[in-house]
Write an enzyme that holds these catalytic residues in place. Sequence first.
Site, mmCIF file in Angstrom:
data_model
loop_
_atom_site.group_PDB
_atom_site.id
_atom_site.type_symbol
_atom_site.label_atom_id
_atom_site.label_comp_id
_atom_site.label_asym_id
_atom_site.label_seq_id
_atom_site.Cartn_x
_atom_site.Cartn_y
_atom_site.Cartn_z
ATOM 1 N N HIS A 77 87.984 38.644 -8.320
ATOM 2 C CA HIS A 77 87.969 37.443 -9.148
ATOM 3 C C HIS A 77 86.515 37.020 -9.345
ATOM 4 C CE1 HIS A 77 92.344 36.596 -7.784
ATOM 5 N NE2 HIS A 77 92.264 37.523 -8.714
HETATM 6 C C1 LIG Z 1 91.159 44.817 -10.532
HETATM 7 C C2 LIG Z 1 91.288 43.383 -10.949
HETATM 8 C C3 LIG Z 1 92.534 42.788 -10.973
HETATM 9 C C4 LIG Z 1 92.661 41.449 -11.379
HETATM 10 N N1 LIG Z 1 93.920 40.904 -11.419
HETATM 11 C C5 LIG Z 1 94.078 39.644 -11.868
HETATM 12 C C6 LIG Z 1 95.394 39.077 -12.015
HETATM 13 O O1 LIG Z 1 96.426 39.717 -11.765
HETATM 14 N N2 LIG Z 1 95.473 37.784 -12.453
HETATM 15 C C7 LIG Z 1 94.369 37.032 -12.760
HETATM 16 O O2 LIG Z 1 94.519 35.872 -13.147
HETATM 17 N N3 LIG Z 1 93.123 37.551 -12.606
HETATM 18 C C8 LIG Z 1 92.956 38.837 -12.202
HETATM 19 N N4 LIG Z 1 91.691 39.368 -12.077
HETATM 20 C C9 LIG Z 1 90.533 38.487 -12.304
HETATM 21 C C10 LIG Z 1 90.265 38.302 -13.772
HETATM 22 O O3 LIG Z 1 90.392 39.557 -14.431
HETATM 23 C C11 LIG Z 1 88.840 37.751 -13.963
HETATM 24 O O4 LIG Z 1 88.639 36.641 -13.097
HETATM 25 C C12 LIG Z 1 88.647 37.329 -15.413
HETATM 26 O O5 LIG Z 1 88.832 38.443 -16.267
HETATM 27 C C13 LIG Z 1 87.262 36.769 -15.623
HETATM 28 O O6 LIG Z 1 87.154 36.441 -17.003
HETATM 29 P P1 LIG Z 1 85.751 36.217 -17.643
HETATM 30 O O7 LIG Z 1 85.987 35.970 -19.095
HETATM 31 O O8 LIG Z 1 85.024 35.184 -16.845
HETATM 32 O O9 LIG Z 1 84.948 37.581 -17.413
HETATM 33 P P2 LIG Z 1 85.267 39.054 -17.918
HETATM 34 O O10 LIG Z 1 86.720 39.236 -18.212
HETATM 35 O O11 LIG Z 1 84.623 39.956 -16.896
HETATM 36 O O12 LIG Z 1 84.488 39.135 -19.299
HETATM 37 C C14 LIG Z 1 83.080 39.284 -19.354
HETATM 38 C C15 LIG Z 1 82.785 40.058 -20.636
HETATM 39 O O13 LIG Z 1 81.370 40.018 -20.874
HETATM 40 C C16 LIG Z 1 80.967 41.299 -21.293
HETATM 41 N N5 LIG Z 1 79.532 41.420 -20.991
HETATM 42 C C17 LIG Z 1 78.927 41.521 -19.787
HETATM 43 N N6 LIG Z 1 77.598 41.600 -19.918
HETATM 44 C C18 LIG Z 1 77.352 41.543 -21.250
HETATM 45 C C19 LIG Z 1 76.152 41.562 -22.016
HETATM 46 N N7 LIG Z 1 74.948 41.658 -21.444
HETATM 47 N N8 LIG Z 1 76.284 41.487 -23.352
HETATM 48 C C20 LIG Z 1 77.497 41.371 -23.949
HETATM 49 N N9 LIG Z 1 78.677 41.323 -23.252
HETATM 50 C C21 LIG Z 1 78.584 41.422 -21.933
HETATM 51 C C22 LIG Z 1 81.829 42.261 -20.495
HETATM 52 O O14 LIG Z 1 81.881 43.521 -21.133
HETATM 53 C C23 LIG Z 1 83.177 41.528 -20.535
HETATM 54 O O15 LIG Z 1 83.945 41.863 -21.683
HETATM 55 C C24 LIG Z 1 91.532 40.698 -11.731
HETATM 56 C C25 LIG Z 1 90.278 41.309 -11.711
HETATM 57 C C26 LIG Z 1 90.152 42.620 -11.354
HETATM 58 C C27 LIG Z 1 88.780 43.278 -11.388
#
Ligand SMILES: Cc1cc2nc3c(=O)[nH]c(=O)nc-3n(C[C@H](O)[C@H](O)[C@H](O)COP(=O)(O)OP(=O)(O)OC[C@H]3O[C@@H](n4cnc5c(N)ncnc54)[C@H](O)[C@@H]3O)c2cc1C
Length: 147
Positions: A77
Amino acid sequence: MSWGIFGEDLPDEANRVTVDAALTDSSGIPAPKITYAVSENSRRLLDFHIARATESLHTAGAYDVATEALMRSSGWHLLGTARMGTDPRTSVVDPYGRSHDIPNLYVMDGSVFVTSGGVNPTSTITALALRSTEHLIASRRDQRIPA
Ligand SMILES: Cc1cc2nc3c(=O)[nH]c(=O)nc-3n(C[C@H](O)[C@H](O)[C@H](O)COP(=O)(O)OP(=O)(O)OC[C@H]3O[C@@H](n4cnc5c(N)ncnc54)[C@H](O)[C@@H]3O)c2cc1C
């Protein structure tokens, strides 16, 4: 069968994500450095639940029970680093995800979390994104841009 135990850490200022002084990714972008220690409260929480899980397996007839005190390879997470708050000295974005430093920059993802619960965060990330977007639309005529 196996049990997975999830405990919720109490907020701890010593646990933090900073920019690593030397490590970079394949594009040369500085890598995050995670500083984390299992607190006494968390250790006791885990030990208590490991004992209950072990007890349940023995009660169910298990004759060989193994435990792993801490799964070092877990941690899925991805939260924090641009935390939300009203004070620019201690937070990165305001309660609607707007950067304190750059007024036309909004952050709408898991990085604005101040603490993390023991369970899945995505529904809360989505709810916060909707809330911030509604506020952004409602206040669109008052948007400021950096000087
Ligand atoms: C194996 C696994 C299982 C999980 N299971 C669950 C679950 O069952 N339920 C749940 O609620 N949560 C789950 N999570 C947690 C959840 O997926 C994350 O907490 C959530 O996706 C975070 O969202 P975010 O938008 O903050 O980041 P992210 O989804 O990580 O999005 C960040 C984005 O930024 C992009 N990025 C990064 N650097 C750059 C850059 N320099 N330039 C342009 N783009 C960039 C990345 O490519 C990515 O698309 C899981 C996570 C993992 C790894």
